[in-house]
Design an enzyme around this catalytic site. Structure first.
Site, short mmCIF file in Angstrom:
data_model
loop_
_atom_site.label_atom_id
_atom_site.label_comp_id
_atom_site.label_asym_id
_atom_site.label_seq_id
_atom_site.Cartn_x
_atom_site.Cartn_y
_atom_site.Cartn_z
N ASP A 70 0.87 -1.17 0.00
CA ASP A 70 0.00 0.00 0.00
C ASP A 70 0.90 1.22 0.00
OD1 ASP A 70 -2.92 0.69 -0.01
OD2 ASP A 70 -2.18 2.07 1.52
N LYS A 173 15.25 3.94 -10.60
CA LYS A 173 14.11 4.22 -9.71
C LYS A 173 14.07 3.21 -8.57
CE LYS A 173 9.16 4.32 -9.08
NZ LYS A 173 7.79 4.10 -9.55
P1 ITT Z 1 -3.53 -2.18 -5.40
O1 ITT Z 1 -4.21 -1.64 -4.16
O2 ITT Z 1 -4.39 -3.14 -6.14
O3 ITT Z 1 -2.17 -2.71 -5.11
P2 ITT Z 1 -3.50 0.61 -6.17
O4 ITT Z 1 -2.86 1.36 -7.30
O5 ITT Z 1 -4.95 0.90 -5.90
O6 ITT Z 1 -3.28 -0.95 -6.42
P3 ITT Z 1 -2.70 1.82 -3.66
O7 ITT Z 1 -4.07 1.88 -3.07
O8 ITT Z 1 -1.57 1.41 -2.78
O9 ITT Z 1 -2.64 0.83 -4.89
O10 ITT Z 1 -2.40 3.25 -4.29
C1 ITT Z 1 -1.12 3.58 -4.65
C2 ITT Z 1 -1.15 4.82 -5.53
O11 ITT Z 1 -0.07 5.69 -5.12
C3 ITT Z 1 -0.88 4.47 -6.97
O12 ITT Z 1 -2.07 4.21 -7.67
C4 ITT Z 1 -0.16 5.73 -7.46
O13 ITT Z 1 -1.10 6.72 -7.76
C5 ITT Z 1 0.61 6.17 -6.24
N1 ITT Z 1 1.97 5.57 -6.24
C6 ITT Z 1 2.43 4.57 -5.43
N2 ITT Z 1 3.69 4.24 -5.73
C7 ITT Z 1 4.05 5.02 -6.76
C8 ITT Z 1 5.21 5.13 -7.53
O14 ITT Z 1 6.25 4.32 -7.33
N3 ITT Z 1 5.24 6.04 -8.50
C9 ITT Z 1 4.18 6.83 -8.74
N4 ITT Z 1 3.03 6.79 -8.08
C10 ITT Z 1 2.95 5.88 -7.09
#
Ligand code: ITT
Length: 199
Positions: A70, A173
């Site tokens: 998350d 990265k």
């Molecule tokens: P899952 O819950 O199914 O894993 P999700 O994309 O909904 O997928 P999250 O609720 O953890 O996951 O949201 C993470 C968000 O944060 C992601 O959609 C991006 O918008 C942002 N994010 C996380 N890591 C990132 C990264 O390495 N680079 C850019 N944005 C990132």
């Protein structure tokens, strides 16, 4: 071989988790490869709680050890927003629109400090649970730069670098990212736990 189900519906996270973890006997499989679907309500109040919600749900459905990530971006001038709501910032489900909204919210702000955070939960069928969390500090740019990565990468400049995480190669990265750091810590914890088990 240690096989873990990655409890994520985000293909970019799956790609990065594989780039970072798949070596020396660790294998990551997706929901599709495991033949299951899981999308529990992420109603926790922290990255940690949401990571465990996803990992526990996936482990229960599959019977496999499950890893969940998350993550999100925390912006100081916005009181920590988007934070745990990064994936649905402003009620938007389009990453480009989310980035444009964030840049608009930051217009005229001189404090551009931001950090990516990744919380990693691992849940085993025997009930054992492991957790790691890491951040990558930096600042928000004034405009988008680069086409690599995903999400907020084109507007995030890590501290000490002149390129956004979207202008870096995957290796660059992963070497400095929140996810890279948290997953490498998790890998150490996993190897220590599994070695201890065998004795
Ligand atoms: P899952 O819950 O199914 O894993 P999700 O994309 O909904 O997928 P999250 O609720 O953890 O996951 O949201 C993470 C968000 O944060 C992601 O959609 C991006 O918008 C942002 N994010 C996380 N890591 C990132 C990264 O390495 N680079 C850019 N944005 C990132």
């Amino acid at each position: 071989m240690m096989t873990f189900l990655l409890a994520s519906n985000n293909p970019n996270k799956l790609r990065e988790c594989r780039e970072i973890l798949e070596k020396d006997g660790i294998r990551i499989i997706s929901f599709k490869e495991a033949g299951i679907e899981s999308n529990p309500e992420e109603n926790g109040t922290s990255f940690k709680e949401n990571a465990f919600i996803k990992a526990r749900a996936a482990m229960e459905k599959s019977g496999l050890p499950a890893l969940a990530d998350d993550s999100g971006i925390v912006v100081r001038a916005l009181g920590g927003a988007p934070g745990i709501y990064s994936a649905r910032y402003g009620g938007l489900d389009d990453e480009g629109k989310q980035r444009r909204l964030l840049l608009r919210e930051m217009e005229g702000k001189t404090d551009r400090a931001a950090a990516f955070v990744a919380s990693i939960a691992c849940v085993f069928p025997d009930g054992k649970e492991l957790w790691t969390e890491a951040e990558c500090r930096g600042e928000l740019t004034e405009e988008e730069r680069g086409t690599g990565g995903f999400g907020y990468d084109p507007i995030f400049l890590p501290a000490g670098f002149t390129r956004t995480t979207a202008e870096m190669s995957p290796e660059e990265k992963n070497a400095i990212s929140h996810r890279g750091k948290a997953l490498r810590m998790m890998e150490e914890r996993l190897r220590a736990y599994l070695e201890g088990e065998e004795k």
